[in-house]
Design an enzyme around this catalytic site. Structure first.
Site, PDB file in Angstrom:
ATOM      1  N   ARG A 219     -10.242 -11.572   1.335  1.00  0.00           N
ATOM      2  CA  ARG A 219     -11.092 -12.610   0.737  1.00  0.00           C
ATOM      3  C   ARG A 219     -10.504 -13.828   0.937  1.00  0.00           C
ATOM      4  O   ARG A 219     -11.134 -15.043   1.038  1.00  0.00           O
ATOM      5  CB  ARG A 219     -11.484 -12.232  -0.578  1.00  0.00           C
TER       6      ARG A 219
ATOM      7  N   LYS B   2       0.964  -1.153   0.003  1.00  0.00           N
ATOM      8  CA  LYS B   2      -0.213  -0.129  -0.057  1.00  0.00           C
ATOM      9  C   LYS B   2       0.904   1.406  -0.012  1.00  0.00           C
ATOM     10  O   LYS B   2       1.876   1.102   0.672  1.00  0.00           O
ATOM     11  CB  LYS B   2      -0.962   0.031   1.509  1.00  0.00           C
TER      12      LYS B   2
HETATM   13  N1  BES Z   1      -8.041  -3.614   4.317  1.00  0.00           N
HETATM   14  C1  BES Z   1      -8.209  -3.316   2.881  1.00  0.00           C
HETATM   15  C2  BES Z   1      -9.460  -2.480   2.651  1.00  0.00           C
HETATM   16  C3  BES Z   1      -9.772  -1.140   3.405  1.00  0.00           C
HETATM   17  C4  BES Z   1      -9.311  -0.053   2.729  1.00  0.00           C
HETATM   18  C5  BES Z   1     -10.272  -1.085   4.713  1.00  0.00           C
HETATM   19  C6  BES Z   1      -9.561   1.337   3.321  1.00  0.00           C
HETATM   20  C7  BES Z   1     -10.511  -0.079   5.413  1.00  0.00           C
HETATM   21  C8  BES Z   1     -10.254   1.254   4.631  1.00  0.00           C
HETATM   22  C9  BES Z   1      -8.213  -4.359   1.975  1.00  0.00           C
HETATM   23  O1  BES Z   1      -7.719  -5.668   2.345  1.00  0.00           O
HETATM   24  C10 BES Z   1      -7.823  -4.018   0.724  1.00  0.00           C
HETATM   25  O2  BES Z   1      -6.732  -3.513   0.825  1.00  0.00           O
HETATM   26  N2  BES Z   1      -8.386  -3.804  -0.380  1.00  0.00           N
HETATM   27  C11 BES Z   1      -8.194  -3.704  -1.725  1.00  0.00           C
HETATM   28  C12 BES Z   1      -8.889  -4.487  -2.581  1.00  0.00           C
HETATM   29  C13 BES Z   1      -8.319  -4.217  -3.820  1.00  0.00           C
HETATM   30  C14 BES Z   1      -6.894  -4.986  -4.275  1.00  0.00           C
HETATM   31  C15 BES Z   1      -9.172  -4.989  -4.890  1.00  0.00           C
HETATM   32  C16 BES Z   1      -8.569  -2.068  -1.735  1.00  0.00           C
HETATM   33  O3  BES Z   1      -9.642  -1.979  -1.450  1.00  0.00           O
HETATM   34  O4  BES Z   1      -7.740  -1.400  -2.225  1.00  0.00           O
HETATM   35 MN    MN Z   2      -5.587  -5.433   1.909  1.00  0.00          MN
END
Ligand code: BES
Ligand code: MN
Ligand code: ZN
EC number: 3.4.11.1
Length: 542
Positions: A389, A315
């Protein structure tokens, strides 16, 4: 499956360290329900509601009228002088100068009289409790004289009084125990003043609200605890320890903590794949509640990523700072389960909390890897940041294997859901009966959900777009990412009734406190999931 363990394996205890200072907020405030006059009640402060009627502030309910009468003709002038409007969100503190027995009066806005709902009361109670100054005792005379409103006021007061605990300093080397936090000189006594205080149904509603709010606070504590102090092992320990805290009723919950060796034997490739980049091993917490009179069985599943760095698909720095909250789903599911037990609801509940840390290292899972899940399906990983997931797939498959009447899964799953619905509304996906059940429960608790679809074409793509595995985890298309994630989860519920709650937005309040919602972790979902189980109980009892 797993070893029957009341507590996690040896060597786990004692590692939680200062995390408990954050995770466990001592309940120092007492809450009572009383039939008493707000004008004659001796407390540091008394709270009444004020409606905005035709642009004028009007004291709400019997309590408000009584206080107004005690002030006499000067009351209208006082309200005008203090610019009290009765608008929702308003809280004005005035000295009483002996007009009533308490020295301070807190006037809380309730908006238009006809538009007051239990959510209005819940929010107003939360605002009231944050505007008491340094009062250590308070009498609350908001208009609440039936089951629903008493429950809302108790919930709002208890929920709104939550404050994030500072992390206590770690014990010095060789010290026997670490320093205790300074004695709490905050709110000690809250008395809700209500005409129905002597009715059994109202007393019960009051207690119910406090039990659920108490456990929602436990979930908040876990979510607020920094990830350095709360990895999968520590969180599993605390989840198991909760069984022997609080009332005896919680001991009706059986706890198993499945360790990483056992997860390997069970073939939980999703949980292990995510955990493989971390120095901290994964855990799976399983709670089993089997009341004698149950005719229905609900399975709860919650995402428990104790930290989400994104893994190799790392991230950006600014998106990482709040990722200690990525275990909120598991916190919600576990807290809700203990609340169900404490309330003695006649529904069987089995809860799965897959706990792992998503990190970067030479042993981390890579984009392009193929994982083999608990149910034997293979998954091609495209994005290590879509880790939720993967851990949920194993847990959902285990839940489905038990053939429950419904599976309710909750997770901080996608940022896309926050983009779509904002920080205060959760995404809701799944089969009609369970989705409708969650919506009915949410109508009682005031938590906000909005249904989103899982298109047939998305399900098709998930099942056909990988050339080397059964399922494609992620497809790098920006659009509809929350539905893809939900569609992926759907592959593991084996056609059973289920709902997926994407709580990525509402699990954490990045702004200031509002209503009864504190800044930081919110405990979102605990109230609705417990109410859902309560409604399943009611339906099953005919
Ligand atoms: N934990 C995150 C989602 C999240 C984002 C929670 C902001 C709380 C606040 C999740 O694991 C994630 O990183 N999701 C990705 C999915 C994507 C790779 C399809 C996302 O939301 O960018
Ligand atoms: Mn994630
Ligand atoms: Zn995540």
């Amino acid at each position: 499956m797993g070893r029957k363990l009341a507590q996690p394996a040896d060597g786990v205890r004692g590692t939680a360290g200062p995390s408990s200072a954050v995770a466990r907020v001592a309940a120092v405030t007492s809450y009572t329900l009383r039939k008493a006059s707000p004008a004659k009640t001796r407390a540091d402060a008394v709270v009444i509601g004020v409606h905005a009627t035709d642009g004028k502030p009007v004291p709400a309910g019997d309590g408000g009228e009584e206080v107004a009468k005690a002030f006499g003709r000067s009351f209208g002038a006082l309200l005008a002088r203090m610019k009290v409007t009765g608008g929702l969100g308003e809280a004005v503190r005035v000295p009483t100068g002996g007009a009533i027995a308490s020295p301070v009066l807190v006037l809380v806005g309730l908006g238009e009289a006809g538009a007051t709902t239990s959510e209005t009361l819940r929010r107003a109670a939360g605002i009231a409790v944050r505007n008491l100054g340094n009062a250590s005792s308070v009498g609350v005379a908001l208009p609440a004289d039936d089951v629903e409103s008493v429950r809302a006021v108790a919930d709002g007061l208890r929920s709104g009084s939550y404050a994030v605990q500072r992390v206590a300093p770690a014990p010095a080397k060789g010290a026997k125990s670490h320093r205790r936090a300074a004695a709490d000189d905050g709110l000690a006594e809250v008395a809700v003043l209500s005409d129905c205080a002597r009715q059994q149904a109202c007393r019960q509603a009051f207690e119910t609200a406090l039990v659920v709010a108490d456990l929602a606070d436990v979930a908040r504590g876990w979510v607020n605890t920094p990830a350095n102090l709360l990895g999968p092992v520590e969180l599993a320990t605390q989840m198991a320890d909760l069984r022997s805290e609080g009332t005896k009723a919680r001991r009706a919950v059986e706890v198993e903590v499945v360790d990483d060796d056992e997860l390997r034997r069970l073939g939980c490739g999703g949980i292990l794949g995510v955990a493989s980049g971390s120095a901290r091993p994964a855990r799976l917490v399983r709670l089993t509640y089997r009341p004698k009179d149950a005719t229905r069985h609900v399975a709860l599943v919650g995402k428990g990523i104790t930290y989400d760095s994104g893994g190799l698909t790392i991230k950006p720095g600014s998106s990482m700072t709040t990722m200690k909250t990525d275990m909120a789903g598991s916190a919600t599911a576990v807290a809700a389960t203990y609340a169900v037990a404490e309330l003695g609801l006649p529904v069987a509940v089995t809860t799965f909390a897959p706990l792992a840390e998503n990190m970067v290292s030479g042993s981390a899972m890579r984009p392009g890897d193929v994982l083999s899940m608990y149910d034997g399906q293979t998954v091609e990983v495209q994005n290590t940041d879509a880790e939720g997931r993967l851990v949920l797939a194993d847990a959902l498959a285990m839940a489905a294997e038990l053939e429950p009447d419904a599976i309710v899964e909750m997770s901080t799953l996608t940022g896309a859901c926050v983009v779509a619905l904002g920080e205060r509304i959760a995404g809701l996906f799944g089969e009609d009966a369970t989705v409708n059940g969650i919506e009915r429960a949410a109508a009682v608790t005031g938590e906000l959900f909005w249904r989103l679809p899982i298109p047939e074409s998305t399900l098709d793509a998930i099942r056909t777009e990988s050339t080397i595995a059964d399922l494609l985890q992620h497809n790098w298309v920006r659009w509809g990412a929350s539905s893809w994630a939900a569609g992926f989860l759907a592959q593991f519920v084996k056609g059973r009734e289920w709902a997926h709650l994407d709580i990525a937005g509402p699990a954490y309040n990045s702004g200031a406190a509002w209503g009864h919602t504190p800044s930081g972790a919110t405990g979102f979902g605990v109230r609705t999931v417990v109410e859902y189980v309560a409604q399943v109980a009611d339906a099953s009892q005919g």
